[in-house]
Design a protein around this motif. Structure first.
Motif, PDB file in Angstrom:
ATOM      1  N   UNK A 148     -12.996   1.238  -1.444  1.00  0.00           N
ATOM      2  CA  UNK A 148     -11.747   0.473  -1.276  1.00  0.00           C
ATOM      3  C   UNK A 148     -10.884   0.921  -0.402  1.00  0.00           C
ATOM      4  N   UNK A 149     -10.743   2.455  -0.529  1.00  0.00           N
ATOM      5  CA  UNK A 149      -9.804   3.150   0.382  1.00  0.00           C
ATOM      6  C   UNK A 149     -10.207   3.304   1.673  1.00  0.00           C
ATOM      7  N   UNK A 150     -11.567   3.385   1.987  1.00  0.00           N
ATOM      8  CA  UNK A 150     -12.055   3.347   3.319  1.00  0.00           C
ATOM      9  C   UNK A 150     -11.859   1.935   3.971  1.00  0.00           C
ATOM     10  N   UNK A 151     -11.983   0.736   3.160  1.00  0.00           N
ATOM     11  CA  UNK A 151     -11.913  -0.404   3.737  1.00  0.00           C
ATOM     12  C   UNK A 151     -10.356  -0.722   4.168  1.00  0.00           C
ATOM     13  N   UNK A 152      -9.445  -0.125   3.340  1.00  0.00           N
ATOM     14  CA  UNK A 152      -8.049  -0.436   3.796  1.00  0.00           C
ATOM     15  C   UNK A 152      -7.575   0.474   4.968  1.00  0.00           C
ATOM     16  N   UNK A 153      -8.107   1.817   4.865  1.00  0.00           N
ATOM     17  CA  UNK A 153      -7.840   2.853   6.188  1.00  0.00           C
ATOM     18  C   UNK A 153      -8.285   1.815   7.412  1.00  0.00           C
ATOM     19  N   UNK A 171      -6.713  -8.281   1.683  1.00  0.00           N
ATOM     20  CA  UNK A 171      -5.900  -7.114   1.609  1.00  0.00           C
ATOM     21  C   UNK A 171      -4.659  -6.888   0.765  1.00  0.00           C
ATOM     22  N   UNK A 172      -4.061  -8.157   0.838  1.00  0.00           N
ATOM     23  CA  UNK A 172      -2.898  -8.358  -0.083  1.00  0.00           C
ATOM     24  C   UNK A 172      -3.304  -8.390  -1.654  1.00  0.00           C
ATOM     25  N   UNK A 173      -4.317  -9.104  -1.854  1.00  0.00           N
ATOM     26  CA  UNK A 173      -4.568  -9.006  -3.082  1.00  0.00           C
ATOM     27  C   UNK A 173      -5.242  -7.968  -3.907  1.00  0.00           C
ATOM     28  N   UNK A 174      -5.927  -7.055  -2.797  1.00  0.00           N
ATOM     29  CA  UNK A 174      -6.606  -5.890  -3.346  1.00  0.00           C
ATOM     30  C   UNK A 174      -5.275  -4.990  -3.420  1.00  0.00           C
ATOM     31  N   UNK A 175      -4.442  -4.898  -2.789  1.00  0.00           N
ATOM     32  CA  UNK A 175      -3.259  -3.988  -2.925  1.00  0.00           C
ATOM     33  C   UNK A 175      -2.517  -4.316  -4.067  1.00  0.00           C
ATOM     34  N   UNK A 176      -2.346  -5.468  -4.470  1.00  0.00           N
ATOM     35  CA  UNK A 176      -1.437  -5.872  -5.709  1.00  0.00           C
ATOM     36  C   UNK A 176      -2.318  -5.441  -6.867  1.00  0.00           C
ATOM     37  N   UNK A 182      -2.636   4.862 -10.357  1.00  0.00           N
ATOM     38  CA  UNK A 182      -3.265   6.187 -10.353  1.00  0.00           C
ATOM     39  C   UNK A 182      -4.598   6.361  -9.389  1.00  0.00           C
ATOM     40  N   UNK A 183      -5.011   5.252  -8.894  1.00  0.00           N
ATOM     41  CA  UNK A 183      -6.093   5.335  -8.213  1.00  0.00           C
ATOM     42  C   UNK A 183      -5.774   6.265  -6.750  1.00  0.00           C
ATOM     43  N   UNK A 184      -7.023   6.898  -6.408  1.00  0.00           N
ATOM     44  CA  UNK A 184      -6.780   7.661  -4.997  1.00  0.00           C
ATOM     45  C   UNK A 184      -6.715   6.670  -3.829  1.00  0.00           C
ATOM     46  N   UNK A 185      -7.341   5.318  -4.126  1.00  0.00           N
ATOM     47  CA  UNK A 185      -7.147   4.267  -2.856  1.00  0.00           C
ATOM     48  C   UNK A 185      -5.770   3.558  -2.951  1.00  0.00           C
ATOM     49  N   UNK A 186      -4.935   3.979  -3.906  1.00  0.00           N
ATOM     50  CA  UNK A 186      -3.601   2.941  -4.050  1.00  0.00           C
ATOM     51  C   UNK A 186      -2.793   3.180  -2.813  1.00  0.00           C
ATOM     52  N   UNK A 187      -2.367   4.421  -2.424  1.00  0.00           N
ATOM     53  CA  UNK A 187      -1.584   4.582  -1.241  1.00  0.00           C
ATOM     54  C   UNK A 187      -2.155   4.116   0.039  1.00  0.00           C
ATOM     55  N   UNK A 188      -3.376   4.188   0.185  1.00  0.00           N
ATOM     56  CA  UNK A 188      -4.200   3.429   1.312  1.00  0.00           C
ATOM     57  C   UNK A 188      -4.032   2.043   1.511  1.00  0.00           C
ATOM     58  N   UNK A 189      -4.272   1.479   0.136  1.00  0.00           N
ATOM     59  CA  UNK A 189      -3.897  -0.149   0.268  1.00  0.00           C
ATOM     60  C   UNK A 189      -2.841  -0.296   0.451  1.00  0.00           C
ATOM     61  N   UNK A 190      -1.712   0.260  -0.250  1.00  0.00           N
ATOM     62  CA  UNK A 190      -0.356  -0.034   0.098  1.00  0.00           C
ATOM     63  C   UNK A 190       0.071   0.202   1.637  1.00  0.00           C
TER      64      UNK A 190
END
Length: 663
Positions: free
Chosen positions: A545-550, A566-571, A576-584
């Motif tokens: 998920x992190x790589x996809x958002x990045x 992307x908006x749905x995934x960010x929401x 607590x996820x490592x991917x959280x800041x990348x999606x936001x």
């Protein structure tokens, strides 16, 4: 962490080029004698060319500086026949070639007043005015070059209405958002005969703008004339974009000072004109930001009383420089460039090299004609005394210190942050020195990425990209994933063996590389790649998920379906996820959902305060394109953070906001 003592001690050694010269004390009342300046390059009047005026500079990717200007024949009037001529310099403006005509007069009565602009796309745009008669019509045309000025498209008119529109030389800008804006002075006609009495000197200020790099244009919703009794109106407007998103226009007037107008909506509407503190005759001022700073340089005829004034209220002398660090609200004491009070100095174009500012301006007088001689002058920064915000200087020191000391990929992050801050040429020189031994460094891919990103020519870029491709197509390369990521970041369209390798990874390669392969294939036009990349947004693996958002953020994806996913995934992403800041970060940077935009912004600032170093680095990058000056206090603590990437992210943000838009 840099101590305050080492910060001050390192300034003379670390700030090469422009910055050591900008750290001079505030401008004193006494200024260096103008005679200390290097001799100018003059294009003096001749029988064949009685007037040369109104030009603009541009630096080509080769490093050559070109200067195009109006070359007249058969007279010195604005309606005398004129062509566009060019000179060039290969030594930073110290010496210049002989002139050559690049745009002949053709079927027009007159062509003149050039603006040159490097567009965000890399193309070069040239604007100039054309007249089919003397007093009734003046229109603006635009042409492009896609081969660094070797050839140009046919000029196309961009002013739609009939009439007399004045665009001064060196005036067009492209804002941070990519909008082209042309400031115009419109002069009404009071008769139908092609004679002086038919032309109304009282100008109306208006603007046209384009959001597709000049293909289509529209006029601003408001226009203004001077709200006092005047014979000039608002003549010869200029334009800069201020750091807080404001657009600032200034105009010459017959009121004894320049007048200004502001726009808060990228030029669609404008505030009422107000007088400024730049006291001058009815003569145009020129303003530009010094690269890497938010310091405005103004060139104008100072009549404030701070300098000796000429006899005659409207004489355009002396020529002076002043500086503003508060968005043109106040100005430093003027410094004399041309002290001759019998001269006539105006229509100044401004261009920066690493250690000097180039000025091209009219330098006539009563004997040879007021508008007869064109002067190109190189003013070293060491001669000027320029104020600058110390926080921006500190940011540059931090980045240079980290780049010099670090031998990991953090070194590349620091170098690329310096590029954001306008130091591409210096960074390129430093990394060219590493290229010969690139394979000895654990960040060798980063060396080639920096060289590709700072390449002055397509051939130089292709050579650097080829080194990255070579690493990627070698399965045993320990840094193969870094090479694939770099190809994605550079937006390379893969071919041949590299394209086959990416397809193979996408189909059955290691899980850690598949998202990077989808990214590279999206850049390469593979029809299914975007769907595959978006599919990773729903992966149970947070790294995927992190790589996809990045990747989507780097691609600057605009597909509406992808942005909804992307908006749905960010929401849905847990905080607590490592991917959280990348999606936001990706959702915010791409405006994936306007309704959630400010919420994502708030989450990214929360990451800046308490996230991991990797999370804070990503938050800085996600916020960067929409950073606001009022946010800067929130970045200040990061300049003292023990983690290098946190300091880099904060320094990069300060320098991004300091870097002026394209002008």
């Amino acid at each position: 962490m840099t101590s305050p003592l080492s910060f001050h001690l390192m300034l003379p050694q670390l700030l090469a080029g422009l910055l050591p010269l900008l750290l001079a004390p505030a401008t004193p009342a006494a200024v260096p004698a103008p005679a200390a300046l290097p001799a100018p390059h003059d294009l003096s009047p001749t029988p064949d060319h009685p007037r040369s005026t109104e030009g603009a500079f541009l630096t080509l990717r080769s490093g050559r500086i070109i200067f195009q200007y109006s070359q007249f024949r058969e007279g010195q009037h604005d309606h005398s026949p004129s062509a566009i001529a060019e000179i060039h310099s290969d030594d930073g403006g110290r010496t210049w070639s002989e002139p050559r005509v690049v745009v002949p007069t053709g079927s027009y009565q007159n062509i003149m007043s050039v603006s040159l602009l490097r567009l965000a796309s890399g193309r070069i745009a040239r604007f100039h005015a054309v007249k089919t008669n003397k007093w009734l019509s003046c229109q603006i045309v635009l042409s492009y070059s896609d081969d660094e000025g070797a050839t140009w498209t046919a000029p196309r008119q961009i002013t739609a209405a009939p009439g007399y529109f004045v665009l001064n030389n060196d005036r067009v800008i492209q804002t941070r958002s990519g909008r082209l804006i042309v400031p115009l002075g419109y002069h009404r006609t009071r008769g139908t005969a092609d004679e002086r009495d038919s032309w109304d000197a009282r100008a109306i200020a208006l603007w046209i703008f384009s959001d597709d790099e000049g293909r289509t244009w529209r006029e601003a919703d408001t226009w203004w004339t001077l709200p006092v009794a005047s014979g000039s109106g608002l003549q010869e407007p200029g334009l800069v974009e201020l750091s807080d998103g404001l657009l600032y226009t200034w105009c010459r007037t017959d009121q004894g000072e320049q007048w200004s107008l502001l726009s808060r909506d990228e030029g669609r509407t404008w505030s009422a004109p107000q007088p400024t503190t730049l006291r001058s005759p009815t003569s145009p001022a020129s303003l530009k930001f010094i690269p890497g700073t938010r310091t405005l340089l103004a060139l104008y005829n100072d009549h404030s009383g701070a300098l000796p004034r000429p006899q005659g209220r409207e004489r355009r002398a002396p020529l002076a420089a002043a500086f503003s660090t508060d968005g043109a609200q106040s100005w430093s004491a003027p410094q004399v460039i041309e002290p001759d009070l019998t001269g006539w100095y105006c229509y100044t174009s401004i261009h920066f090299t690493e250690d000097a500012v180039l000025l091209g301006y009219v330098a006539g007088n009563d004997q040879i004609g007021h508008l007869s001689r064109l002067r190109v002058r190189r003013v070293p920064f060491s001669w000027l005394q320029v104020p600058i915000d110390a926080t921006h200087v500190r940011g540059r020191v931090i980045l240079r210190e980290i780049q010099d000391a670090d031998e990991t990929w953090v070194k590349i992050h620091a170098a690329e942050a310096r590029i954001v801050g306008g130091e591409a040429a210096a960074v390129r020189r430093e990394f060219l020195a590493l290229a010969a031994r690139a394979d000895a460094y654990p960040y060798r891919v980063g060396i080639w990425r920096v060289l590709a990103g700072t390449a002055p020519t397509p051939a130089d870029r292709a050579a650097a990209v080829a080194e990255v491709v070579k690493i990627f197509v070698t399965p045993a390369s320990p840094d193969r994933s870094q090479a694939l990521e770099t190809l994605g970041k550079l937006g390379v369209r893969l071919e041949g063996e590299a394209l086959s390798a990416a397809r193979q990874i996408a189909a059955s390669g290691p899980e850690g590389l598949r998202g990077l392969a989808f990214w590279a294939l999206r850049n390469s036009g593979e029809p299914q790649a975007l769907e595959q990349l978006c599919g990773l947004l729903r992966s149970p693996n947070e790294t995927q998920r992190l790589i996809a958002a990045y990747a989507l953020r780097w691609i600057k994806e605009t597909d509406a379906g992808a942005l909804r996913q992307l908006a749905a995934a960010a929401a849905a992403e847990p905080a607590s996820s490592a991917a959280h800041p990348y999606l936001q970060s990706a959702a915010y940077a791409l405006h994936a959902d306007p309704a959630r935009h400010e919420a994502w912004r708030a989450r990214l600032f929360a990451v800046l305060e308490q996230g991991t170093v990797a999370a804070r680095w990503e938050a800085c990058n996600g916020l960067l394109s929409q950073a606001r000056p009022e946010d800067l206090p929130r970045y200040l603590p990061l300049l003292d953070d023990p983690e290098s990437d946190a300091r880099i992210g904060a320094a990069m943000t300060f320098l991004h906001l300091a870097a002026p838009p394209r002008t």
